[in-house]
Motif scaffolding. Sequence first.
Motif, PDB file in Angstrom:
ATOM      1  N   MET A 119       3.664 -16.423 -18.466  1.00 47.01           N
ATOM      2  CA  MET A 119       3.126 -16.362 -17.044  1.00 47.01           C
ATOM      3  C   MET A 119       1.998 -15.625 -17.280  1.00 47.01           C
ATOM      4  O   MET A 119       1.639 -14.532 -17.927  1.00 47.01           O
ATOM      5  N   ASN A 120       0.697 -16.473 -16.811  1.00 48.37           N
ATOM      6  CA  ASN A 120      -0.670 -16.017 -16.628  1.00 48.37           C
ATOM      7  C   ASN A 120      -1.017 -16.005 -15.314  1.00 48.37           C
ATOM      8  O   ASN A 120      -0.465 -16.522 -14.309  1.00 48.37           O
ATOM      9  N   SER A 121      -2.091 -15.446 -15.276  1.00 47.82           N
ATOM     10  CA  SER A 121      -2.748 -15.117 -13.897  1.00 47.82           C
ATOM     11  C   SER A 121      -1.862 -14.724 -12.684  1.00 47.82           C
ATOM     12  O   SER A 121      -1.771 -15.261 -11.845  1.00 47.82           O
ATOM     13  N   LEU A 122      -1.140 -13.745 -12.995  1.00 52.31           N
ATOM     14  CA  LEU A 122       0.141 -13.375 -12.159  1.00 52.31           C
ATOM     15  C   LEU A 122      -0.485 -12.591 -10.916  1.00 52.31           C
ATOM     16  O   LEU A 122      -1.592 -12.060 -10.816  1.00 52.31           O
ATOM     17  N   LYS A 123       0.229 -12.944 -10.042  1.00 49.04           N
ATOM     18  CA  LYS A 123       0.030 -12.581  -8.410  1.00 49.04           C
ATOM     19  C   LYS A 123       1.032 -11.571  -7.864  1.00 49.04           C
ATOM     20  O   LYS A 123       2.134 -11.686  -8.378  1.00 49.04           O
ATOM     21  N   PRO A 124       0.716 -10.669  -7.024  1.00 47.69           N
ATOM     22  CA  PRO A 124       1.698  -9.812  -6.608  1.00 47.69           C
ATOM     23  C   PRO A 124       2.932 -10.571  -6.107  1.00 47.69           C
ATOM     24  O   PRO A 124       4.136 -10.065  -6.011  1.00 47.69           O
ATOM     25  N   GLU A 125       2.600 -11.941  -5.519  1.00 48.20           N
ATOM     26  CA  GLU A 125       3.712 -12.620  -4.982  1.00 48.20           C
ATOM     27  C   GLU A 125       4.675 -12.995  -6.027  1.00 48.20           C
ATOM     28  O   GLU A 125       6.011 -13.652  -5.897  1.00 48.20           O
ATOM     29  N   ASP A 147       5.605 -25.807  -7.416  1.00 42.48           N
ATOM     30  CA  ASP A 147       4.383 -25.953  -7.108  1.00 42.48           C
ATOM     31  C   ASP A 147       3.704 -24.487  -7.163  1.00 42.48           C
ATOM     32  O   ASP A 147       2.401 -24.333  -7.441  1.00 42.48           O
ATOM     33  N   SER A 148       4.211 -23.512  -6.846  1.00 43.73           N
ATOM     34  CA  SER A 148       3.610 -22.181  -6.822  1.00 43.73           C
ATOM     35  C   SER A 148       3.340 -21.696  -8.154  1.00 43.73           C
ATOM     36  O   SER A 148       2.519 -20.729  -8.109  1.00 43.73           O
ATOM     37  N   VAL A 149       3.641 -22.384  -9.199  1.00 45.09           N
ATOM     38  CA  VAL A 149       3.339 -21.723 -10.477  1.00 45.09           C
ATOM     39  C   VAL A 149       2.645 -22.758 -11.516  1.00 45.09           C
ATOM     40  O   VAL A 149       2.343 -22.392 -12.321  1.00 45.09           O
ATOM     41  N   LYS A 150       2.433 -23.844 -10.896  1.00 47.77           N
ATOM     42  CA  LYS A 150       1.934 -24.808 -11.756  1.00 47.77           C
ATOM     43  C   LYS A 150       0.348 -24.442 -12.135  1.00 47.77           C
ATOM     44  O   LYS A 150      -0.232 -23.894 -11.204  1.00 47.77           O
ATOM     45  N   GLY A 151       0.383 -24.766 -13.449  1.00 47.16           N
ATOM     46  CA  GLY A 151      -1.003 -24.174 -13.882  1.00 47.16           C
ATOM     47  C   GLY A 151      -1.161 -22.967 -14.395  1.00 47.16           C
ATOM     48  O   GLY A 151      -2.167 -22.442 -14.852  1.00 47.16           O
ATOM     49  N   ARG A 152      -0.095 -22.033 -14.008  1.00 50.53           N
ATOM     50  CA  ARG A 152      -0.367 -20.681 -14.442  1.00 50.53           C
ATOM     51  C   ARG A 152       0.620 -20.311 -15.359  1.00 50.53           C
ATOM     52  O   ARG A 152       0.728 -19.414 -16.310  1.00 50.53           O
ATOM     53  N   PHE A 153       1.950 -20.959 -15.146  1.00 50.72           N
ATOM     54  CA  PHE A 153       3.053 -20.482 -15.922  1.00 50.72           C
ATOM     55  C   PHE A 153       3.537 -21.842 -17.316  1.00 50.72           C
ATOM     56  O   PHE A 153       3.119 -22.814 -16.695  1.00 50.72           O
TER      57      PHE A 153
END
Length: 123
Positions: free
Chosen positions: A83-89, A62-68
């Motif tokens: 991996m798009n829209s990467l976050k520090p987390e 769930d934490s990466v859906k829509g971004r990866f």
Amino acid sequence: EVQLQASGGGLVQAGGSRRLSCAASDVTFDDYVIGWFRQAPGKEREGVSCISNSSGITYYADSVKGRFTISSDNAKNTVYLQMNSLKPEDTAVYFCAAGSVGAKLGRYEYDYWGQGTLVTVSS
């Protein structure tokens, strides 16, 4: 024995993109599910995404859906993780692994592991 080689890690700014590659050797690609996992310092290894090379079915945390996005090039025996829209987390060591058909995002479903590649996302 299945051998996996993960690559593509590095330093990226928050909001940026990175593509990881997992090259598999000594394997009949269609016989396996290839998964991506990650492990941040002090945390458990968690499943990120996986793809069945025979069916094309994919799963995402769930934490990466829509971004990866996971994809597979069967001719090259390589699986990619865009991996798009990467976050520090998202900062973690990323591992690829091979499991039997039917495996999803549980780490114990996977029998073969590659070495990790570090992704660092700066804020």
